[in-house]
Design an enzyme around this catalytic site. Structure first.
Site, PDB file in Angstrom:
ATOM      1  N   ASP A   7       0.660  -1.124  -0.150  1.00  0.00           N
ATOM      2  CA  ASP A   7       0.105  -0.426   0.125  1.00  0.00           C
ATOM      3  C   ASP A   7       0.939   1.668   0.254  1.00  0.00           C
ATOM      4  OD1 ASP A   7       0.808   0.278   2.722  1.00  0.00           O
ATOM      5  OD2 ASP A   7      -1.240   0.379   3.687  1.00  0.00           O
ATOM      6  N   CYS A  64       3.179  -2.983   4.012  1.00  0.00           N
ATOM      7  CA  CYS A  64       2.544  -2.205   4.195  1.00  0.00           C
ATOM      8  C   CYS A  64       3.579  -1.099   5.388  1.00  0.00           C
ATOM      9  CB  CYS A  64       1.275  -2.205   4.928  1.00  0.00           C
ATOM     10  SG  CYS A  64       0.881  -3.385   5.918  1.00  0.00           S
ATOM     11  N   THR A  66       3.333  -1.233   8.855  1.00  0.00           N
ATOM     12  CA  THR A  66       3.851  -2.144   9.883  1.00  0.00           C
ATOM     13  C   THR A  66       3.808  -3.457   9.368  1.00  0.00           C
ATOM     14  OG1 THR A  66       1.494  -2.622  10.480  1.00  0.00           O
ATOM     15  CG2 THR A  66       2.337  -0.719  11.853  1.00  0.00           C
ATOM     16  N   HIS A  97      10.850 -24.535   8.476  1.00  0.00           N
ATOM     17  CA  HIS A  97       9.334 -24.842   9.042  1.00  0.00           C
ATOM     18  C   HIS A  97       7.884 -24.284   8.925  1.00  0.00           C
ATOM     19  CE1 HIS A  97      12.810 -25.293  12.830  1.00  0.00           C
ATOM     20  NE2 HIS A  97      13.140 -25.931  11.655  1.00  0.00           N
ATOM     21  N   HIS A 132       7.514 -31.481  10.002  1.00  0.00           N
ATOM     22  CA  HIS A 132       7.263 -29.819   9.743  1.00  0.00           C
ATOM     23  C   HIS A 132       6.085 -30.291   9.366  1.00  0.00           C
ATOM     24  CE1 HIS A 132      10.809 -28.075  11.938  1.00  0.00           C
ATOM     25  NE2 HIS A 132      11.722 -28.647  11.008  1.00  0.00           N
TER      26      HIS A 132
HETATM   27  C1  RB5 Z   1      -1.861   2.217   6.272  1.00  0.00           C
HETATM   28  O1  RB5 Z   1      -1.366   4.202   7.038  1.00  0.00           O
HETATM   29  C2  RB5 Z   1      -1.542   1.642   7.549  1.00  0.00           C
HETATM   30  O2  RB5 Z   1      -2.479   1.403   8.564  1.00  0.00           O
HETATM   31  C3  RB5 Z   1      -0.973   0.488   6.613  1.00  0.00           C
HETATM   32  O3  RB5 Z   1      -0.086   0.113   5.090  1.00  0.00           O
HETATM   33  C4  RB5 Z   1      -0.720  -0.836   7.544  1.00  0.00           C
HETATM   34  O4  RB5 Z   1       0.263  -0.326   8.463  1.00  0.00           O
HETATM   35  C5  RB5 Z   1      -1.716  -0.861   8.069  1.00  0.00           C
HETATM   36  O5  RB5 Z   1      -1.156  -2.125   8.954  1.00  0.00           O
END
Ligand code: RB5
Length: 144
Positions: A7, A64, A66, A97, A132
């Site tokens: 994203d 993304c 996080t 694994h 596994h």
């Molecule tokens: C976008 O702002 C953010 O929410 C997305 O990139 C991500 O971190 C969601 O888990």
């Protein structure tokens, strides 16, 4: 073939990783996004996961902000075993694994050089099977 997508929160890192895949000689499909405009991460996760579940790509990489939203979305897809990795050891072990088939990364969490090393471990390690295999089969039975 590797499917990669992000994203807007992971766009910068995804672009770096696309260059890395190119330099390393991997065949890849860039599933977007293609600029920094805001998009919904589930839409991109869906494209990359379909690439993997339909067999057009062997492995997927999703980025993304996080990595967590992408991970949650990916693991809702039947046949996907997505692993969120912030270190190289986890990236190696999740291939060996867990037979993870999608890697999720946080573009606002890991730096580019570490991310490249994580991707390297993810792409170069193989599932070990054996004990596994039984565990992965048990895991996948939760889908039913
Ligand atoms: C976008 O702002 C953010 O929410 C997305 O990139 C991500 O971190 C969601 O888990």
């Amino acid at each position: 073939m590797i499917a990669i997508g992000s994203d807007h929160g992971g766009f910068e890192l995804k672009e770096i990783l696309v260059k890395y895949l190119e330099e390393e000689g991997y065949e890849y499909i860039d599933c977007g996004t293609f600029d920094e405009n805001s998009v919904d991460y589930p839409d991109i996760a869906d494209v990359v996961c379909r690439e993997v579940t339909e067999g057009s790509s062997e492995l997927g990489i999703l980025v993304c902000g996080t990595g967590i939203g992408m991970n949650m979305c990916a693991n809702k897809h039947k046949g996907i075993r997505a692993a969120q990795c912030g270190d190289t050891f986890s990236a190696k072990m999740t291939r060996q694994h867990n037979d993870a088939n999608v890697l999720t990364l946080g573009g606002r969490v890991v730096g580019p050089e570490l991310a490249k090393e994580i991707v390297r471990e993810f792409l170069t390690n193989k599932f070990q099977g054996g004990r596994h295999q039984t565990r992965v089969e048990k895991m996948m039975s939760f889908e039913n």
